[in-house]
Write an enzyme that holds these catalytic residues in place. Sequence first.
Site, mmCIF file in Angstrom:
data_model
loop_
_atom_site.group_PDB
_atom_site.id
_atom_site.type_symbol
_atom_site.label_atom_id
_atom_site.label_comp_id
_atom_site.label_asym_id
_atom_site.label_seq_id
_atom_site.Cartn_x
_atom_site.Cartn_y
_atom_site.Cartn_z
ATOM 1 N N GLY A 52 -9.347 54.068 47.064
ATOM 2 C CA GLY A 52 -10.248 53.078 47.645
ATOM 3 C C GLY A 52 -10.843 53.591 48.946
ATOM 4 O O GLY A 52 -11.041 54.796 49.135
ATOM 5 N N ASN A 53 -11.109 52.664 49.858
ATOM 6 C CA ASN A 53 -11.761 53.042 51.122
ATOM 7 C C ASN A 53 -10.944 54.074 51.881
ATOM 8 O O ASN A 53 -11.482 55.046 52.396
ATOM 9 C CB ASN A 53 -11.944 51.797 51.989
ATOM 10 C CG ASN A 53 -12.912 50.827 51.363
ATOM 11 O OD1 ASN A 53 -13.916 51.223 50.776
ATOM 12 N ND2 ASN A 53 -12.606 49.547 51.447
ATOM 13 N N VAL A 54 -9.647 53.863 51.942
ATOM 14 C CA VAL A 54 -8.787 54.795 52.673
ATOM 15 C C VAL A 54 -8.489 56.027 51.815
ATOM 16 O O VAL A 54 -8.669 57.174 52.241
ATOM 17 C CB VAL A 54 -7.460 54.110 53.090
ATOM 18 C CG1 VAL A 54 -6.520 55.130 53.730
ATOM 19 C CG2 VAL A 54 -7.732 52.962 54.037
ATOM 20 N N GLY A 64 -4.391 55.485 44.518
ATOM 21 C CA GLY A 64 -5.365 54.551 45.086
ATOM 22 C C GLY A 64 -6.493 55.259 45.800
ATOM 23 O O GLY A 64 -6.325 55.762 46.907
ATOM 24 N N LYS A 103 -2.016 38.420 60.526
ATOM 25 C CA LYS A 103 -2.693 38.777 59.281
ATOM 26 C C LYS A 103 -3.110 37.480 58.605
ATOM 27 O O LYS A 103 -2.523 36.421 58.858
ATOM 28 C CB LYS A 103 -1.724 39.547 58.371
ATOM 29 C CG LYS A 103 -2.383 40.378 57.308
ATOM 30 C CD LYS A 103 -2.644 41.804 57.773
ATOM 31 C CE LYS A 103 -3.309 42.615 56.685
ATOM 32 N NZ LYS A 103 -3.503 44.014 57.058
#
Length: 343
Positions: free
Chosen positions: A180-182, A178, A82
């Site tokens: 977001g994208n996911v 959350g 990462k």
Amino acid sequence: MTAFVFNEPNFDNHEQVVFVSEPKSGLKAILAVHNTHLGPAMGGCRMWNYASEHEAITDVLRLSRGMTYKNAVAGLPIGGGKSVILGNPKTDKTPALFEALGEALERLGGRYITAEDVGTTTDDMAHVANKTRYVAGLGESGDPSPYTALGCFVGAQAAVKHHLKRDSMEGLVVALQGLGNVGFDYARRLHEAGAKLVVADIDAARLERARAAFGAEVVPVDSIYDVAADIYAPCALGATLNPATLPRLKVKIVAGGANNQLATADIGDTLRQMGILYTPDFVINAGGIIKVCYEHLQKPQSDVEAHVRQIGDTLHEIFQRADREGRSTSVVADEVAEDRFKR
Ligand code: NAD
């Protein structure tokens, strides 16, 4: 200041930790290669306004280790790594910054391959690709998030079947953190399957979008832990399952896409004792890396969805083994991964 990488509690014999500083572009990044026994390390690049350098080190060590486990459990021929860029993703991004990251990856010679993550996009990765081959998840089709969301959804289905003895999501309440994208795409799938959504986000526009699209009920950011729901779906940042939040949870299942959801490893067992079925984060959120890995290894994209759907089967086996052995799902999932990458 004392040295704190080898002594840092999250240091887990990482093979390599590289600090990158490139003054012209202002890049300050840390690249961590945790384990390459199964293949070159792969994992996204996070850009975050860390409060301190130490926080960034902790994050990259934890996240890269998590990728080793995730990639191994997902049956991918890659190791875990990462990277983190220290900076504000809203104000500090430039093409030169990502090109400098690309040069750093090139110097690692393929031991670590990056992709987008929180705070970075596939467009950013296109700048990285100007300088190196060791980047995946490029262009519109390269966005891994829809596959992560799919994995979360099939993982939630497996958890519901195992723990609630139900084949359908109809009428279940999901407290989702959350969008977001996911999180947004996961919410869409849950909504389409008949679940009722209660959502929290720090971004008002995203909340409004979810309210309009799915009739989601919005709660203040900190109230998401108090929602009485069937599923808590953490899809923002890590460590939201911690001593402060656990006593507040009124859910039966935790199934979400965020990385490193457990603040400490023992929380997996606490959740089991509370009767909450925890779908281990690195198992349920592997959809994106499966997609990215297929792309990088030039394997047929048509096979990606079937591979992502196997997350449901893997979780089913983990749940059964955890029940049989009276142990937490997180410990069992760790062992499944370790059996593979330590073999
Ligand atoms: P994102 O940046 O697109 O979305 C994160 C969302 O969380 C944003 O809407 C943000 O406003 C919100 N948020 C931030 N802090 C919050 C808080 N305190 N309370 C509520 N909401 C908050 O990121 P993403 O790509 O959707 O990833 C979400 C999580 O899933 C991260 O932990 C990431 O590491 C993990 N993950 C993502 C992928 C992927 O394919 N993108 C793959 C595996 C794991």
